[in-house]
Design a protein around this motif. Structure first.
Motif, mmCIF file in Angstrom:
data_model
loop_
_atom_site.group_PDB
_atom_site.id
_atom_site.type_symbol
_atom_site.label_atom_id
_atom_site.label_comp_id
_atom_site.label_asym_id
_atom_site.label_seq_id
_atom_site.Cartn_x
_atom_site.Cartn_y
_atom_site.Cartn_z
ATOM 1 N N HIS A 97 8.481 12.037 6.339
ATOM 2 C CA HIS A 97 9.597 11.096 6.406
ATOM 3 C C HIS A 97 10.843 11.688 5.747
ATOM 4 N N ILE A 98 10.665 12.326 4.614
ATOM 5 C CA ILE A 98 11.791 12.953 3.908
ATOM 6 C C ILE A 98 12.366 14.088 4.745
ATOM 7 N N GLN A 99 11.492 14.909 5.334
ATOM 8 C CA GLN A 99 11.955 16.021 6.173
ATOM 9 C C GLN A 99 12.735 15.492 7.380
ATOM 10 N N LEU A 100 12.260 14.427 7.991
ATOM 11 C CA LEU A 100 12.948 13.837 9.133
ATOM 12 C C LEU A 100 14.327 13.333 8.730
ATOM 13 N N ARG A 101 14.418 12.659 7.598
ATOM 14 C CA ARG A 101 15.714 12.150 7.127
ATOM 15 C C ARG A 101 16.681 13.299 6.840
ATOM 16 N N ARG A 102 16.186 14.368 6.262
ATOM 17 C CA ARG A 102 17.040 15.537 5.999
ATOM 18 C C ARG A 102 17.553 16.138 7.300
ATOM 19 N N CYS A 103 16.684 16.218 8.284
ATOM 20 C CA CYS A 103 17.094 16.773 9.576
ATOM 21 C C CYS A 103 18.148 15.898 10.238
ATOM 22 N N PRO B 179 0.834 -1.198 0.000
ATOM 23 C CA PRO B 179 0.000 0.000 0.000
ATOM 24 C C PRO B 179 0.876 1.258 0.000
ATOM 25 N N SER B 180 0.437 2.249 -0.743
ATOM 26 C CA SER B 180 1.219 3.480 -0.800
ATOM 27 C C SER B 180 0.928 4.336 0.429
ATOM 28 N N ARG B 181 1.919 5.133 0.788
ATOM 29 C CA ARG B 181 1.769 6.037 1.929
ATOM 30 C C ARG B 181 1.137 7.335 1.452
ATOM 31 N N PRO B 182 0.391 7.983 2.341
ATOM 32 C CA PRO B 182 -0.163 9.290 1.974
ATOM 33 C C PRO B 182 0.975 10.281 1.718
ATOM 34 N N PRO B 183 0.778 11.220 0.792
ATOM 35 C CA PRO B 183 1.837 12.190 0.482
ATOM 36 C C PRO B 183 2.356 12.944 1.704
ATOM 37 N N SER B 184 1.490 13.263 2.646
ATOM 38 C CA SER B 184 1.939 13.995 3.833
ATOM 39 C C SER B 184 2.886 13.151 4.684
#
Length: 89
Positions: free
Chosen positions: A15-21, A5-10
């Motif tokens: 997740h991307i913001q957390l990885r960048r941080c 199942p795909s994840r909601p865009p939000s």
């Protein structure tokens, strides 16, 4: 064939913001003479004065700290130091 199942865009964006941080914080720690284990070991962490020093350098520390805390990937340990939680590690 089972499709994942795909994840909601939000959720993906968060997740991307957390990885960048996490990457930014690792770089900030290295620039400040710390190692990543400073915040990954639950009994270690950054003291208030170390966090203020990061903020004073005009870095992205404040934004990343808020992101880590809001996502429950980081927080203040019982000794009053900033550490990553199991989610952040």
């Amino acid at each position: 064939m089972n499709a994942e199942p795909s994840r909601p865009p939000s959720e993906v964006a968060a997740h991307i913001q957390l990885r960048r941080c996490l990457l930014t914080v690792a770089n900030l720690l290295a620039e400040g003479g710390h190692v990543l284990e400073t915040i990954t070991l639950p009994r270690c962490g950054l003291a208030k004065r170390e966090m203020k020093a990061l903020e004073a350098r005009g870095t992205e520390w404040s934004v990343c700290r808020k992101t880590l805390e809001a996502s429950a990937a980081g927080g203040i340990n019982p000794e009053g130091r900033f550490v990553l939680t199991a989610l952040g590690r």
